[in-house]
Motif scaffolding. Structure first.
Motif, short mmCIF file in Angstrom:
data_model
loop_
_atom_site.label_atom_id
_atom_site.label_comp_id
_atom_site.label_asym_id
_atom_site.label_seq_id
_atom_site.Cartn_x
_atom_site.Cartn_y
_atom_site.Cartn_z
N TYR A 101 0.79 -1.23 0.00
CA TYR A 101 0.00 0.00 0.00
C TYR A 101 0.83 1.28 0.00
CZ TYR A 101 -3.80 -3.17 1.20
OH TYR A 101 -4.72 -4.19 1.18
N TYR A 102 2.02 1.23 0.61
CA TYR A 102 2.81 2.45 0.74
C TYR A 102 4.28 2.21 0.38
CZ TYR A 102 -1.36 3.84 3.29
OH TYR A 102 -2.66 4.08 3.63
N LYS A 103 4.85 3.18 -0.30
CA LYS A 103 6.24 3.06 -0.73
C LYS A 103 7.20 3.15 0.44
CE LYS A 103 9.65 5.41 -3.67
NZ LYS A 103 9.87 6.55 -4.61
N ASP A 104 6.89 4.08 1.38
CA ASP A 104 7.76 4.29 2.54
C ASP A 104 6.98 5.06 3.61
OD1 ASP A 104 7.61 6.90 1.55
OD2 ASP A 104 9.56 6.75 0.53
N THR A 105 7.67 5.45 4.66
CA THR A 105 6.99 6.16 5.76
C THR A 105 6.47 7.53 5.30
OG1 THR A 105 9.14 7.03 6.51
CG2 THR A 105 8.32 5.01 7.56
N HIS A 106 7.16 8.16 4.37
CA HIS A 106 6.74 9.47 3.87
C HIS A 106 5.41 9.35 3.13
CE1 HIS A 106 10.34 11.81 4.89
NE2 HIS A 106 11.01 10.71 4.63
N ALA A 107 5.24 8.30 2.37
CA ALA A 107 3.98 8.08 1.65
C ALA A 107 2.84 7.84 2.63
CB ALA A 107 4.11 6.91 0.69
N LEU A 108 3.13 7.12 3.71
CA LEU A 108 2.12 6.86 4.74
C LEU A 108 1.75 8.16 5.45
CD1 LEU A 108 0.36 5.00 6.43
CD2 LEU A 108 2.39 4.43 7.80
N LEU A 109 2.74 8.97 5.79
CA LEU A 109 2.48 10.25 6.44
C LEU A 109 1.62 11.14 5.54
CD1 LEU A 109 2.95 12.28 8.76
CD2 LEU A 109 5.01 13.04 7.52
N LEU A 110 1.93 11.16 4.26
CA LEU A 110 1.16 11.97 3.31
C LEU A 110 -0.29 11.51 3.28
CD1 LEU A 110 1.19 14.20 1.18
CD2 LEU A 110 1.78 12.45 -0.52
N ALA A 111 -0.51 10.21 3.35
CA ALA A 111 -1.88 9.68 3.35
C ALA A 111 -2.63 10.11 4.60
CB ALA A 111 -1.83 8.16 3.25
N VAL A 112 -1.94 10.08 5.74
CA VAL A 112 -2.55 10.53 7.00
C VAL A 112 -2.95 12.00 6.89
CG1 VAL A 112 -2.11 11.02 9.44
CG2 VAL A 112 -1.35 8.85 8.44
N GLU A 113 -2.03 12.81 6.41
CA GLU A 113 -2.27 14.25 6.31
C GLU A 113 -3.37 14.56 5.29
OE1 GLU A 113 2.23 15.72 7.57
OE2 GLU A 113 1.60 15.86 5.49
N ASP A 114 -3.37 13.85 4.17
CA ASP A 114 -4.38 14.09 3.14
C ASP A 114 -5.79 13.80 3.67
OD1 ASP A 114 -2.54 14.93 1.30
OD2 ASP A 114 -2.51 13.06 0.15
N ASP A 115 -5.92 12.75 4.48
CA ASP A 115 -7.22 12.42 5.07
C ASP A 115 -7.72 13.57 5.95
OD1 ASP A 115 -7.24 9.94 3.88
OD2 ASP A 115 -6.70 8.83 5.70
#
Length: 208
Positions: free
Chosen positions: A47-61
């Motif tokens: 689902y996520y490339k790395d921790t930065h991609a996961l953080l971006l998903a959290v922030e986008d939500d």
């Protein structure tokens, strides 16, 4: 998105926020999130490339929900086509933050983590961008000539004036939600109305 995928992504996002309570985001590794979530490494990278991609998903939500609240609060200025009296301004100021206050209270824990020393300064800046865009629309709705008026009243550019205003308001709300056990949403809206309709020195009782 099926329920299983949605649940997995939600667990990973919550695990990241949990990790950020203990350490700065830049120190967090994928293995930390895997350990906190109980989800396999293979599933994480599905689902996520790395921790930065996961953080971006959290922030986008959160930003999507913030934008939705701002749009809902825009209704408070619909139909205003004249310069407001003090009483009218106070009423509008109370109504204009109703949905936004609900958003901040609902997401209190997430917002405190993301805007903490362990968080991401870019997230706060993104919130300011969303607020700037929305308040520019509201200002134009209320007075299409507001930039010309600001240019006459201020020595700094109108966009800078609005940006400073937005930074102050969001900071005020972030401070208010820390006292949610003592202040009701209505108390917070009244505080914001006072903050918006009086000068800082008046608000502190230092001048009439």
């Amino acid at each position: 998105m099926d329920i299983r995928t949605q649940t997995t992504k939600s667990n990973l996002k919550n695990a990241l926020l949990q990790c950020m309570k203990e350490q700065a985001f830049n120190e967090i590794k994928v293995k930390d999130i895997i350990l906190a979530s109980g989800i396999s490494s293979r599933t994480f990278y599905q689902y996520y490339k790395d921790t930065h991609a996961l953080l971006l998903a959290v922030e986008d939500d959160i930003l999507a929900e913030f934008n939705k609240a701002l749009l809902a609060d825009r209704e408070a200025v619909n139909g205003i086509d004249h310069v407001l009296s003090q009483d009218e301004l106070i009423k509008v100021a109370e109504n204009i933050s109703k949905n936004s206050i609900s958003f901040f209270l609902k997401n209190k824990d997430k917002l405190e983590i993301l805007t903490s020393d362990n968080g991401d300064i870019r997230f706060f800046n993104k919130m300011i961008e969303y607020a700037n865009k929305e308040f520019t629309i509201r200002m134009e709705m209320m007075n299409p000539n507001y930039k010309a008026i600001l240019a006459q009243e201020q020595t700094i550019p109108p966009d800078m004036v609005l940006g400073i205003f937005d930074i102050n308001i969001i900071n005020v709300v972030l401070q208010l939600i820390k006292y949610n056990d003592e202040l009701s949403p209505a108390d917070m809206r009244r505080y914001i109305a006072g903050y918006l309709t009086r000068t800082p020195l008046q608000f502190l009782g230092l001048m009439k």
